[in-house]
Design a protein around this motif. Sequence first.
Motif, PDB file in Angstrom:
ATOM      1  N   VAL C  61       0.854  -1.186   0.000  1.00 12.23           N
ATOM      2  CA  VAL C  61       0.000   0.000   0.000  1.00 12.23           C
ATOM      3  C   VAL C  61       0.886   1.231   0.000  1.00 12.23           C
ATOM      4  O   VAL C  61       1.839   1.320   0.780  1.00 12.23           O
ATOM      5  CB  VAL C  61      -0.919   0.014   1.237  1.00 12.23           C
ATOM      6  N   ASP C  63       0.643   5.378   0.322  1.00  5.73           N
ATOM      7  CA  ASP C  63      -0.183   6.537   0.621  1.00  5.73           C
ATOM      8  C   ASP C  63      -1.661   6.158   0.650  1.00  5.73           C
ATOM      9  O   ASP C  63      -2.512   6.854   0.094  1.00  5.73           O
ATOM     10  CB  ASP C  63       0.063   7.630  -0.442  1.00  5.73           C
ATOM     11  N   GLY C  64      -1.955   5.028   1.288  1.00  8.94           N
ATOM     12  CA  GLY C  64      -3.345   4.622   1.456  1.00  8.94           C
ATOM     13  C   GLY C  64      -3.944   3.873   0.273  1.00  8.94           C
ATOM     14  O   GLY C  64      -5.066   3.382   0.355  1.00  8.94           O
ATOM     15  N   GLU C  65      -3.205   3.795  -0.842  1.00  9.53           N
ATOM     16  CA  GLU C  65      -3.773   3.118  -2.009  1.00  9.53           C
ATOM     17  C   GLU C  65      -3.144   1.746  -2.209  1.00  9.53           C
ATOM     18  O   GLU C  65      -1.933   1.639  -2.332  1.00  9.53           O
ATOM     19  CB  GLU C  65      -3.535   3.947  -3.274  1.00  9.53           C
ATOM     20  N   PRO C  66      -3.995   0.705  -2.250  1.00  6.93           N
ATOM     21  CA  PRO C  66      -3.434  -0.631  -2.487  1.00  6.93           C
ATOM     22  C   PRO C  66      -2.857  -0.724  -3.899  1.00  6.93           C
ATOM     23  O   PRO C  66      -3.429  -0.203  -4.853  1.00  6.93           O
ATOM     24  CB  PRO C  66      -4.641  -1.567  -2.329  1.00  6.93           C
ATOM     25  N   MET C  67      -1.701  -1.368  -4.018  1.00 14.24           N
ATOM     26  CA  MET C  67      -0.946  -1.363  -5.270  1.00 14.24           C
ATOM     27  C   MET C  67      -1.008  -2.692  -6.014  1.00 14.24           C
ATOM     28  O   MET C  67      -0.552  -2.784  -7.145  1.00 14.24           O
ATOM     29  CB  MET C  67       0.542  -1.069  -4.967  1.00 14.24           C
ATOM     30  N   ASN C  68      -1.533  -3.732  -5.364  1.00 12.83           N
ATOM     31  CA  ASN C  68      -1.347  -5.074  -5.933  1.00 12.83           C
ATOM     32  C   ASN C  68      -1.778  -5.221  -7.390  1.00 12.83           C
ATOM     33  O   ASN C  68      -1.160  -5.933  -8.150  1.00 12.83           O
ATOM     34  CB  ASN C  68      -2.090  -6.102  -5.080  1.00 12.83           C
ATOM     35  N   VAL C  70      -2.124  -2.658  -9.539  1.00  6.01           N
ATOM     36  CA  VAL C  70      -1.739  -1.503 -10.357  1.00  6.01           C
ATOM     37  C   VAL C  70      -0.496  -1.863 -11.177  1.00  6.01           C
ATOM     38  O   VAL C  70       0.506  -2.284 -10.613  1.00  6.01           O
ATOM     39  CB  VAL C  70      -1.454  -0.280  -9.465  1.00  6.01           C
ATOM     40  N   ARG C  75       1.997   3.242 -11.290  1.00 11.34           N
ATOM     41  CA  ARG C  75       2.322   3.362  -9.867  1.00 11.34           C
ATOM     42  C   ARG C  75       3.019   4.676  -9.562  1.00 11.34           C
ATOM     43  O   ARG C  75       3.771   5.185 -10.402  1.00 11.34           O
ATOM     44  CB  ARG C  75       3.238   2.201  -9.432  1.00 11.34           C
ATOM     45  N   LYS C 153       5.958   9.378  -5.428  1.00 11.39           N
ATOM     46  CA  LYS C 153       5.730   9.343  -3.976  1.00 11.39           C
ATOM     47  C   LYS C 153       6.860   8.583  -3.293  1.00 11.39           C
ATOM     48  O   LYS C 153       7.248   8.922  -2.184  1.00 11.39           O
ATOM     49  CB  LYS C 153       4.388   8.677  -3.684  1.00 11.39           C
TER      50      LYS C 153
END
Lengths: 263, 285, 350
Positions: C61, C63-68, C70, C75, C153
Amino acid sequence: MKNKSLLLYAFAYLAFLYVPVLVLPVFSFNDSQFIAFPLSGFTTRWYGALAGDSAMQHALGNSLKVGIVTALLSTMLGLAAARAVTRYRLRGAGAALGFISLPLFIPDIVLGLSLLMLLGAMGLPLSLAAVVLGHLLVCVPFALTVLIARFEGFDRNLEEASADLGEDGWMTFWRITAPLMLPGIIASLLLTFITSFDEFLVAFFLSGTEATLPIYIWGQLRFPERLPMVLALGAVILAVSVVLVICAEYVRNLGVKDRVVGA
Amino acid sequence: MADNGRNAEGYGLLAPTLVVMGLALAAPLALMAITSLKDQSGIGFGQGWTLDEYGAVLGRASYRLLFLRSVAISAVVTLVTVALAYPMAYFVAFHARRKFFWLVALTIPFWTSYLLRVFAWKIILGFNGVINSGLMRLHLIDQPLGVLLYNPFAVVVTLAHAWAAFAILPIYVSLEKIDRSLLEAASDLGDSALRRFLRITLPLSMPGVIGAAVLIFVPTTGDFVTPSLVGGPAGTMIANLIEVQFNGVGNWPLGAALSLVSMAMVAVIAGLFVASARAAAKAVR
Amino acid sequence: MSFLSVSHVSKSFGGPPVVNDVSLEVMRGEFFALLGPSGCGKTTLLRMIAGFETPDSGAIVIDGEPMNTVPPHLRPTNMVFQSYAIFPHLNVFDNIAYGLRKLKLSKDRLRARVESMLATVRLEGLGNRASDQLSGGQRQRVALARALVREPKVLLLDEPLGALDKRLRETMQVELRAIQRKVGITFLLVTHDQEEALSLSDRVAVMHQGRILQVADPRTLYERPNCREVADFIGEMNFFHATVREIAGAGATVNAGLLGLITLPAANLAPGIKPDDHILLAIRPEHVRFAASGVAGDIAASTFLGERSHFHVRIPGRSEPVFVSGNAPPSGAVHLEFPPEKLIGLPIAD
């Protein structure tokens, strides 16, 4: 001492390669139907006859068509397959590669005849399309070899870096993969075109009534009076190829110079 | 998960080529195998299955001779071509000052029609050909020499010339790849130039030699053009026999069986050769 | 609240797991290092964060966003590759501008942005330089600029200084730290060089065989490693087998064989160590002292290092030498002193 004899050998070898080939231009300007020494005088009439031969022009057109289509198709297929085996961890990739390379280990006559039988069994006519299919068999392994070498030659991180910098697969292909693969693609196009353009045996079985240039030449070899004209044709093919190769190299060198100047 | 998606993408890239090769290679060969198990009756094939064609292919002495001759000629061609090309490639890789010039010079003769390169030898070796007319003009002979053309010798010379590039380039590439410091190391450790060549250069260039040999042996065994043009009756090879079954007498099952047997033969010999050459390269050390 | 969170991530390539149930929390603006020997899984972890590899299990994750799910190109991370992956057909300017295409900036604004990034990495005026005309250090700067110009980020750095010679590496370490302070972006660095990790980072995670052994700031990592592997990997360490006799209040008494009975601060024992446990006593070479009395030994080898020297001291009854770093003692026969407050107790892995 040793280098001297090696150099001597090299020139002797070069002579062995060149003498038979030089027979073509030499006798194509010889003013005699008979191909024998002494030379009887200079003429360009064989070239004139060649220019007026509509069967030759038709066959040349066919060969160009088949060669261009074969070169484009086999390079496209080779590009996709080379990418698959170099950029993915695929189960069975080795076996697939072996299967695709199989035609390298099968005499051309067997390739041509088996296709002839298949077309017969399926009731399909012999045609230039059939020749293209046969030539793909011969050319795809070559294209694949050239392109795999090129793919292995560049850092796969480059494509990852492009994705990392925000480009999707398609844009990465256009901005990174294609420009870096270009020399390989050109080499593959050239090699497969020449192979197809010069291929006789497979075309001999599959072309039906549409002769390609080698089939036309084969037909002419039986008529002694047409030989000087055929030699003229050989000389033209040789000259055009040499000019093409030199141009290709010139363009390649230009590319290299540009970079140095940019520094 | 996503890896499967990625793999699917990879298989997707491989698929078009496999489909084309399946269509143009696997299916025709399978059909050829089926046909070889039939017999010719009139213009069609007989019912049922038979090994008769294979019996004929392997049993008839004249066919056996043709197989043997094809392999023998091809083996000699391979040997001669590679042996002649090796010093040439060695020269370019190690001693030539302008490698690029040499490579272009060596390949230019191959930029014209294969048929005409072969035919050129017919002109050179023929009864009224370049050599005979030249020698007669110089009064070295009174009668044209008949022994030059239409025999296995003519086939060997012609093929050795026609396939030279396929020997020079792979051998050159493998020689060029050899790390020059290995050679210096061998000398430093006391090898003479000859021993160094035998222990380092030759074994390390073996992949190129093997590649060249296979690249030449396979197509020359099945060559049709050269024996037809310069071979004469004594230089006829297996491809000529196969061609007759399809275009002449029209016995497709026999032609199919001949094709498959020669294909298998070429594969077995090439395989044995590669294996033994590798073993030999290992043994030299 | 952590900025980059890796939780229970595992990955294998068909064999044993390369990354094994790894969890990690990195703060916004932090300079964080993943340190470990080659093959420990650190690069695989980095590539999973970048999106080039997919975890078998676990979540990433940012900054609060799940990346799996993406893909890499969407990203909010950018990477400095170990090979730098400078595009060979583009010049320096175009390499740096590569990732800005989608922003559709005007020509002037694009130029301004690239020029200012060139200034940040101190490559002013080299925009037109062909990529094959760059030195190693310059390539490294271009790779850095190309990634930073997108203002990610999280910036991922895969052994970014590994290809440089020692001198240049030290200069670049200082600069990298300065650039990170200036841009304020979260840096995640992968390295096998402990000096690099310790000198650059706010915090370091030590990885070994696919697992994270310890996450701590550099000083804690050096002074209070939590296991033998970390102690071994970070600097040099002497180990002695010992048994805990008793833990009473602030002191712990251990029987350390050749060193005798020693009482050290109980806080120096790793958590979870109980009386009667077999443990390892560990001490850094610079904390061992030559003294008039103590454990007797002989100097077997010495290396002159300028201000200090490094000694291998053989003591009877022990197969490996004791490493001591200090000033030259008078002669070959020496006595060693092990200050109890510098000894730490580590558990023995079973």
